[in-house]
Design a protein around this motif. Structure first.
Motif, PDB file in Angstrom:
ATOM      1  N   GLY A  17       0.815  -1.206   0.000  1.00 51.04           N
ATOM      2  CA  GLY A  17       0.000   0.000   0.000  1.00 51.04           C
ATOM      3  C   GLY A  17       0.849   1.257   0.000  1.00 51.04           C
ATOM      4  N   GLN A  18       1.937   1.230   0.748  1.00 48.78           N
ATOM      5  CA  GLN A  18       2.856   2.369   0.800  1.00 48.78           C
ATOM      6  C   GLN A  18       3.467   2.613  -0.576  1.00 48.78           C
ATOM      7  N   ALA A  19       3.882   1.529  -1.242  1.00 45.66           N
ATOM      8  CA  ALA A  19       4.475   1.652  -2.579  1.00 45.66           C
ATOM      9  C   ALA A  19       3.471   2.215  -3.576  1.00 45.66           C
ATOM     10  N   VAL A  20       2.247   1.716  -3.526  1.00 41.56           N
ATOM     11  CA  VAL A  20       1.214   2.181  -4.451  1.00 41.56           C
ATOM     12  C   VAL A  20       0.938   3.664  -4.267  1.00 41.56           C
ATOM     13  N   ARG A  21       0.832   4.099  -3.013  1.00 38.60           N
ATOM     14  CA  ARG A  21       0.596   5.524  -2.754  1.00 38.60           C
ATOM     15  C   ARG A  21       1.727   6.390  -3.312  1.00 38.60           C
ATOM     16  N   LYS A  22       2.929   5.913  -3.184  1.00 38.32           N
ATOM     17  CA  LYS A  22       4.086   6.657  -3.691  1.00 38.32           C
ATOM     18  C   LYS A  22       4.073   6.704  -5.211  1.00 38.32           C
ATOM     19  N   TYR A  23       3.827   5.563  -5.844  1.00 34.80           N
ATOM     20  CA  TYR A  23       3.872   5.503  -7.305  1.00 34.80           C
ATOM     21  C   TYR A  23       2.706   6.267  -7.941  1.00 34.80           C
ATOM     22  N   GLN A  24       1.592   6.324  -7.234  1.00 38.86           N
ATOM     23  CA  GLN A  24       0.439   7.068  -7.750  1.00 38.86           C
ATOM     24  C   GLN A  24       0.784   8.528  -8.023  1.00 38.86           C
ATOM     25  N   GLU A  25       1.660   9.069  -7.220  1.00 40.23           N
ATOM     26  CA  GLU A  25       2.010  10.483  -7.360  1.00 40.23           C
ATOM     27  C   GLU A  25       2.698  10.775  -8.688  1.00 40.23           C
ATOM     28  N   SER A  26       3.232   9.739  -9.329  1.00 40.32           N
ATOM     29  CA  SER A  26       3.962   9.926 -10.594  1.00 40.32           C
ATOM     30  C   SER A  26       3.180   9.442 -11.809  1.00 40.32           C
ATOM     31  N   ILE A  27       1.886   9.206 -11.667  1.00 43.50           N
ATOM     32  CA  ILE A  27       1.105   8.661 -12.779  1.00 43.50           C
ATOM     33  C   ILE A  27       1.122   9.597 -13.992  1.00 43.50           C
ATOM     34  N   TYR A  28       1.322  10.887 -13.749  1.00 42.41           N
ATOM     35  CA  TYR A  28       1.351  11.842 -14.873  1.00 42.41           C
ATOM     36  C   TYR A  28       2.432  11.481 -15.895  1.00 42.41           C
ATOM     37  N   LEU A  29       3.467  10.758 -15.471  1.00 39.08           N
ATOM     38  CA  LEU A  29       4.533  10.358 -16.389  1.00 39.08           C
ATOM     39  C   LEU A  29       4.039   9.367 -17.441  1.00 39.08           C
ATOM     40  N   ALA A  30       2.925   8.711 -17.170  1.00 34.60           N
ATOM     41  CA  ALA A  30       2.369   7.739 -18.117  1.00 34.60           C
ATOM     42  C   ALA A  30       1.163   8.284 -18.860  1.00 34.60           C
ATOM     43  N   GLU A  31       0.891   9.572 -18.732  1.00 29.81           N
ATOM     44  CA  GLU A  31      -0.333  10.125 -19.309  1.00 29.81           C
ATOM     45  C   GLU A  31      -0.402   9.920 -20.823  1.00 29.81           C
ATOM     46  N   ASP A  32       0.702  10.153 -21.526  1.00 28.22           N
ATOM     47  CA  ASP A  32       0.699   9.979 -22.983  1.00 28.22           C
ATOM     48  C   ASP A  32       0.498   8.511 -23.356  1.00 28.22           C
ATOM     49  N   TYR A  33       1.185   7.631 -22.639  1.00 32.15           N
ATOM     50  CA  TYR A  33       1.021   6.201 -22.912  1.00 32.15           C
ATOM     51  C   TYR A  33      -0.427   5.769 -22.691  1.00 32.15           C
ATOM     52  N   LEU A  34      -1.004   6.174 -21.571  1.00 29.34           N
ATOM     53  CA  LEU A  34      -2.381   5.792 -21.271  1.00 29.34           C
ATOM     54  C   LEU A  34      -3.348   6.363 -22.298  1.00 29.34           C
ATOM     55  N   ALA A  35      -3.104   7.597 -22.732  1.00 32.06           N
ATOM     56  CA  ALA A  35      -3.955   8.199 -23.760  1.00 32.06           C
ATOM     57  C   ALA A  35      -3.894   7.388 -25.046  1.00 32.06           C
ATOM     58  N   SER A  36      -2.717   6.847 -25.366  1.00 30.61           N
ATOM     59  CA  SER A  36      -2.591   6.020 -26.568  1.00 30.61           C
ATOM     60  C   SER A  36      -3.373   4.722 -26.452  1.00 30.61           C
ATOM     61  N   ARG A  37      -3.690   4.327 -25.235  1.00 26.74           N
ATOM     62  CA  ARG A  37      -4.487   3.126 -24.981  1.00 26.74           C
ATOM     63  C   ARG A  37      -5.945   3.478 -24.717  1.00 26.74           C
ATOM     64  N   GLY A  38      -6.298   4.760 -24.854  1.00 25.19           N
ATOM     65  CA  GLY A  38      -7.685   5.184 -24.652  1.00 25.19           C
ATOM     66  C   GLY A  38      -8.113   5.235 -23.202  1.00 25.19           C
ATOM     67  N   ILE A  39      -7.147   5.295 -22.289  1.00 25.29           N
ATOM     68  CA  ILE A  39      -7.444   5.294 -20.854  1.00 25.29           C
ATOM     69  C   ILE A  39      -7.193   6.691 -20.284  1.00 25.29           C
ATOM     70  N   PRO A  40      -8.228   7.423 -19.882  1.00 21.83           N
ATOM     71  CA  PRO A  40      -8.042   8.765 -19.320  1.00 21.83           C
ATOM     72  C   PRO A  40      -7.248   8.712 -18.019  1.00 21.83           C
ATOM     73  N   ILE A  41      -6.535   9.777 -17.740  1.00 22.60           N
ATOM     74  CA  ILE A  41      -5.730   9.825 -16.523  1.00 22.60           C
ATOM     75  C   ILE A  41      -6.612   9.694 -15.286  1.00 22.60           C
ATOM     76  N   GLU A  42      -7.846  10.194 -15.350  1.00 19.93           N
ATOM     77  CA  GLU A  42      -8.759  10.079 -14.205  1.00 19.93           C
ATOM     78  C   GLU A  42      -9.099   8.613 -13.935  1.00 19.93           C
ATOM     79  N   THR A  43      -9.263   7.845 -15.002  1.00 18.64           N
ATOM     80  CA  THR A  43      -9.537   6.409 -14.854  1.00 18.64           C
ATOM     81  C   THR A  43      -8.342   5.704 -14.235  1.00 18.64           C
ATOM     82  N   ALA A  44      -7.155   6.083 -14.670  1.00 20.47           N
ATOM     83  CA  ALA A  44      -5.939   5.497 -14.102  1.00 20.47           C
ATOM     84  C   ALA A  44      -5.833   5.795 -12.615  1.00 20.47           C
ATOM     85  N   ARG A  45      -6.206   7.005 -12.236  1.00 19.03           N
ATOM     86  CA  ARG A  45      -6.135   7.362 -10.815  1.00 19.03           C
ATOM     87  C   ARG A  45      -7.144   6.557  -9.989  1.00 19.03           C
ATOM     88  N   LEU A  46      -8.338   6.352 -10.540  1.00 18.75           N
ATOM     89  CA  LEU A  46      -9.338   5.552  -9.830  1.00 18.75           C
ATOM     90  C   LEU A  46      -8.844   4.126  -9.597  1.00 18.75           C
TER      91      LEU A  46
END
Length: 210
Positions: free
Chosen positions: A12-41
């Motif tokens: 859980g600690q690792a996940v909370r830490k890594y969540q803070e950097s999800i913006y680094l994958a925003e372009d990749y996720l967009a290429s997969r049709g996954i909005p950043i808000e969905t990734a955060r959920l």
């Protein structure tokens, strides 16, 4: 028991830490049709500063396996699979079912996908409650018991031979409707090309059927 709880706390600690950097994958996720808000959920993240023991996963997308009691596993997907292994997992970690919280969210039926991102696409972007396994050979007998009470299980089979064999095998154990995709296609690629409605229609699921 204490050891298992301690492991969950660390995950859980690792996940909370890594969540803070999800913006680094925003372009990749967009290429997969996954909005950043969905990734955060889904509590996805990126391993920018790895926790101890996670150094090998630096730069990867962190995909947590969430249950009612917390995080039970993390899988790590390459953001550049052309030059490195697509998926990596933690040493000693058993294969688990992904997105199990949808089992309680679902009504009379549920979907099954191969792969976490396909499952996330189906559940969050298309709106079909869905669980997933990391690959076609990852199904375990007790997963069948978890889904035994559903009137119908939609198996969204990847368009390759392992995907077809996986769907056929599952249909021997559960009341399945197999939804096949074209050769070389899967849930996510089909969603990107044709949209959510095309997949719902392929499965025979309309908005009125929800």
């Amino acid at each position: 028991m204490k050891q298992r709880e301690s492991q969950k706390d660390l995950l859980g600690q690792a996940v909370r830490k890594y969540q803070e950097s999800i913006y680094l994958a925003e372009d990749y996720l967009a290429s997969r049709g996954i909005p950043i808000e969905t990734a955060r959920l889904a509590r996805l993240g990126v391993v920018e500063e790895p926790e101890t023991g996670h150094e090998a996963f630096t730069g990867r997308l962190a995909i947590p396996y969430l249950t009612k009691t917390g995080v039970v596993d993390i899988r790590f997907r390459s953001l550049n699979p052309a030059v490195e292994p697509k998926y990596m997992g933690m040493v000693g970690s058993d294969t688990k079912m992904y997105n199990v919280l949808d089992i309680e969210r679902a009504g009379d039926w549920i979907g099954v996908c191969e792969g976490e991102l396909d499952t996330l696409t189906m559940s969050r972007c298309i709106g079909i409650p869905c669980v997933g396994v990391p690959g076609a050979n990852s199904w375990k007998k007790h997963y069948t018991r978890l889904l035994a009470d559903f009137e119908r299980v939609f198996v969204f089979a990847d368009g390759d031979q392992p995907g077809k064999e996986f769907a056929t095998s599952l249909s021997r154990e559960l009341p399945c409707t197999i939804v096949n995709f074209a050769d070389g296609e899967d849930v996510n690629s089909t969603y990107i090309k044709y949209g959510a409605d095309a997949i719902r229609e392929k499965a025979g699921l309309t908005n009125e059927a929800d």
